[in-house]
Design a protein around this motif. Structure first.
Motif, PDB file in Angstrom:
ATOM      1  N   THR A  47       0.839  -1.207   0.000  1.00 24.18           N
ATOM      2  CA  THR A  47       0.000   0.000   0.000  1.00 24.18           C
ATOM      3  C   THR A  47       0.871   1.253   0.000  1.00 24.18           C
ATOM      4  O   THR A  47       0.608   2.208  -0.734  1.00 24.18           O
ATOM      5  CB  THR A  47      -0.953   0.008   1.221  1.00 24.18           C
ATOM      6  OG1 THR A  47      -1.624  -1.244   1.267  1.00 24.18           O
ATOM      7  CG2 THR A  47      -1.967   1.124   1.153  1.00 24.18           C
ATOM      8  N   VAL A 102      -2.923  -4.999  -4.231  1.00 25.37           N
ATOM      9  CA  VAL A 102      -3.299  -4.608  -2.859  1.00 25.37           C
ATOM     10  C   VAL A 102      -4.791  -4.868  -2.630  1.00 25.37           C
ATOM     11  O   VAL A 102      -5.185  -5.533  -1.660  1.00 25.37           O
ATOM     12  CB  VAL A 102      -2.969  -3.117  -2.592  1.00 25.37           C
ATOM     13  CG1 VAL A 102      -3.582  -2.650  -1.285  1.00 25.37           C
ATOM     14  CG2 VAL A 102      -1.470  -2.895  -2.568  1.00 25.37           C
ATOM     15  N   VAL A 103      -5.613  -4.357  -3.547  1.00 28.40           N
ATOM     16  CA  VAL A 103      -7.071  -4.503  -3.387  1.00 28.40           C
ATOM     17  C   VAL A 103      -7.458  -5.985  -3.410  1.00 28.40           C
ATOM     18  O   VAL A 103      -8.241  -6.448  -2.575  1.00 28.40           O
ATOM     19  CB  VAL A 103      -7.829  -3.708  -4.491  1.00 28.40           C
ATOM     20  CG1 VAL A 103      -9.320  -4.001  -4.447  1.00 28.40           C
ATOM     21  CG2 VAL A 103      -7.584  -2.219  -4.333  1.00 28.40           C
ATOM     22  N   GLN A 111      -6.346  -7.823  -0.163  1.00 26.97           N
ATOM     23  CA  GLN A 111      -7.201  -7.412   0.960  1.00 26.97           C
ATOM     24  C   GLN A 111      -8.566  -8.090   0.870  1.00 26.97           C
ATOM     25  O   GLN A 111      -9.118  -8.526   1.866  1.00 26.97           O
ATOM     26  CB  GLN A 111      -7.380  -5.882   0.976  1.00 26.97           C
ATOM     27  CG  GLN A 111      -6.150  -5.118   1.396  1.00 26.97           C
ATOM     28  CD  GLN A 111      -5.850  -5.261   2.882  1.00 26.97           C
ATOM     29  OE1 GLN A 111      -5.459  -6.332   3.327  1.00 26.97           O
ATOM     30  NE2 GLN A 111      -6.044  -4.216   3.641  1.00 26.97           N
ATOM     31  N   ARG A 112      -9.083  -8.159  -0.341  1.00 30.91           N
ATOM     32  CA  ARG A 112     -10.408  -8.784  -0.527  1.00 30.91           C
ATOM     33  C   ARG A 112     -10.343 -10.281  -0.215  1.00 30.91           C
ATOM     34  O   ARG A 112     -11.249 -10.822   0.416  1.00 30.91           O
ATOM     35  CB  ARG A 112     -10.844  -8.553  -1.979  1.00 30.91           C
ATOM     36  CG  ARG A 112     -12.296  -8.768  -2.214  1.00 30.91           C
ATOM     37  CD  ARG A 112     -13.123  -7.684  -1.585  1.00 30.91           C
ATOM     38  NE  ARG A 112     -14.275  -8.271  -0.934  1.00 30.91           N
ATOM     39  CZ  ARG A 112     -15.208  -7.572  -0.305  1.00 30.91           C
ATOM     40  NH1 ARG A 112     -15.140  -6.275  -0.233  1.00 30.91           N
ATOM     41  NH2 ARG A 112     -16.217  -8.181   0.276  1.00 30.91           N
ATOM     42  N   ARG A 147      -8.213 -11.751   1.831  1.00 33.46           N
ATOM     43  CA  ARG A 147      -8.084 -11.855   3.295  1.00 33.46           C
ATOM     44  C   ARG A 147      -9.456 -11.733   3.952  1.00 33.46           C
ATOM     45  O   ARG A 147      -9.821 -12.516   4.826  1.00 33.46           O
ATOM     46  CB  ARG A 147      -7.194 -10.722   3.836  1.00 33.46           C
ATOM     47  CG  ARG A 147      -5.731 -10.956   3.670  1.00 33.46           C
ATOM     48  CD  ARG A 147      -4.957  -9.792   4.239  1.00 33.46           C
ATOM     49  NE  ARG A 147      -5.015  -9.731   5.694  1.00 33.46           N
ATOM     50  CZ  ARG A 147      -4.789  -8.625   6.403  1.00 33.46           C
ATOM     51  NH1 ARG A 147      -4.546  -7.488   5.797  1.00 33.46           N
ATOM     52  NH2 ARG A 147      -4.834  -8.656   7.704  1.00 33.46           N
ATOM     53  N   TYR A 148     -10.212 -10.724   3.488  1.00 29.30           N
ATOM     54  CA  TYR A 148     -11.545 -10.467   4.059  1.00 29.30           C
ATOM     55  C   TYR A 148     -12.438 -11.701   3.892  1.00 29.30           C
ATOM     56  O   TYR A 148     -13.098 -12.130   4.842  1.00 29.30           O
ATOM     57  CB  TYR A 148     -12.156  -9.247   3.361  1.00 29.30           C
ATOM     58  CG  TYR A 148     -13.546  -8.920   3.815  1.00 29.30           C
ATOM     59  CD1 TYR A 148     -13.759  -8.156   4.953  1.00 29.30           C
ATOM     60  CD2 TYR A 148     -14.666  -9.367   3.107  1.00 29.30           C
ATOM     61  CE1 TYR A 148     -15.036  -7.847   5.386  1.00 29.30           C
ATOM     62  CE2 TYR A 148     -15.940  -9.068   3.530  1.00 29.30           C
ATOM     63  CZ  TYR A 148     -16.122  -8.313   4.667  1.00 29.30           C
ATOM     64  OH  TYR A 148     -17.400  -8.021   5.088  1.00 29.30           O
ATOM     65  N   ILE A 165     -11.275 -14.638   6.213  1.00 30.04           N
ATOM     66  CA  ILE A 165     -11.559 -14.408   7.645  1.00 30.04           C
ATOM     67  C   ILE A 165     -13.062 -14.517   7.894  1.00 30.04           C
ATOM     68  O   ILE A 165     -13.497 -15.098   8.883  1.00 30.04           O
ATOM     69  CB  ILE A 165     -11.006 -13.041   8.122  1.00 30.04           C
ATOM     70  CG1 ILE A 165      -9.487 -12.997   7.974  1.00 30.04           C
ATOM     71  CG2 ILE A 165     -11.375 -12.778   9.575  1.00 30.04           C
ATOM     72  CD1 ILE A 165      -8.875 -11.623   8.218  1.00 30.04           C
TER      73      ILE A 165
END
Lengths: 232, 38
Positions: A16, A208-209, A212-213, A215-216, A219
């Protein structure tokens, strides 16, 4: 796998920061290094981010396409998480492609929107993947949701080559068909260098996006499984 | 020029806004998962 999960936050944070630095360099090059295009003038400078963003939205939907095939082949929910992450990322990028395209179109064509083949097929692509998200939100069972959305992820990808080749397939549009010799970038060297830097910047932002997506999604699934175990 | 500035402002805000928003959502989910594991 645990090693990746532990370190992914650090890697994403570093990426990032790198993306923010690259974005600053790109904007400097766009406004102070690349020359102003003779015909279109300043609005042409939108091109430096518009084109790489459009390319990366194809990559997002391609990830959805491949992951959807992976899910239909293996029935592993891991594939579904990659598929939805690709679709989310692609949707963000296609939305930005449409917005920047409209902001470019207004000073050049005199209108924010025309039903040009490239614009129309891009809008259909946005609708397909927005529909993909709506479909996912309507199904509770995760396996049925994954199966339906995988089918849509495979069929929906058919629009991507249509968007790409629309300017050649339907020549009535406003988007120009660029004819050039192999190896010729078709633009000034300073413009081409700026464009390459912008492609790298947008690629890093895409990574990056997407990470992150992913990972989301992973989880969120872990939480759902833990809650299901608690409830039993 | 205003169109160019608007385009870059939207790109900047959407990208980094999205990254920030999803980062916050991940932090909340990580808190929730640590509570559930206890």
């Amino acid at each position: 796998m645990n090693f990746i999960r532990r370190n992914i936050a650090v890697v994403t944070g570093a990426l990032t920061v790198l993306a923010a630095v690259m974005m600053t360099i790109s904007i400097y090059m766009i406004f102070f290094y690349a020359p102003v295009e003779k015909v279109m003038g300043l609005p042409q400078k939108i091109f430096y981010f518009h084109a790489p963003i459009a390319i990366m939205c194809y990559v997002g939907f391609f990830i959805t396409f491949v992951s959807s095939i992976g899910y239909l082949w293996t029935s592993s929910l891991h594939w579904d998480r990659f598929a939805v992450s690709g679709a989310h990322t692609g949707l963000l990028f296609i939305a930005l492609t449409l917005i920047t395209g409209m902001l470019w179109g207004k000073p050049i064509w005199g209108a924010y929107w025309t039903w040009d083949p490239r614009l129309t097929t891009s809008f259909i692509m946005w609708l397909i993947y927005a529909g993909y998200m709506v479909l996912r939100s309507q199904v509770d069972d995760e396996y049925i949701r994954a199966k339906y959305s995988a089918v849509m992820g495979v069929i929906g990808f058919a629009d991507v080559p249509l968007v790409h080749y629309s300017v050649k397939l339907w020549s009535r549009g406003l988007h120009p068909v660029i004819e050039r010799a192999p190896g010729d970038p078709g633009m000034d060297p300073a413009m081409f260098s700026t464009f390459k830097v912008c492609v790298i910047t947008i690629f890093i932002l895409f990574v990056v996006v997407f990470i992150q997506r992913v990972r989301y999604e992973f989880i969120k699934c872990d939480i759902e499984h833990l809650k299901a175990v608690d409830g039993q | 020029m205003s169109f160019v500035i608007a385009a870059y402002a939207i790109i900047w805000l959407l990208f980094f806004g999205y990254v920030l928003k999803i980062g916050r959502s991940i932090s909340k989910l990580e808190e929730e998962i640590s509570k559930l594991k206890k």
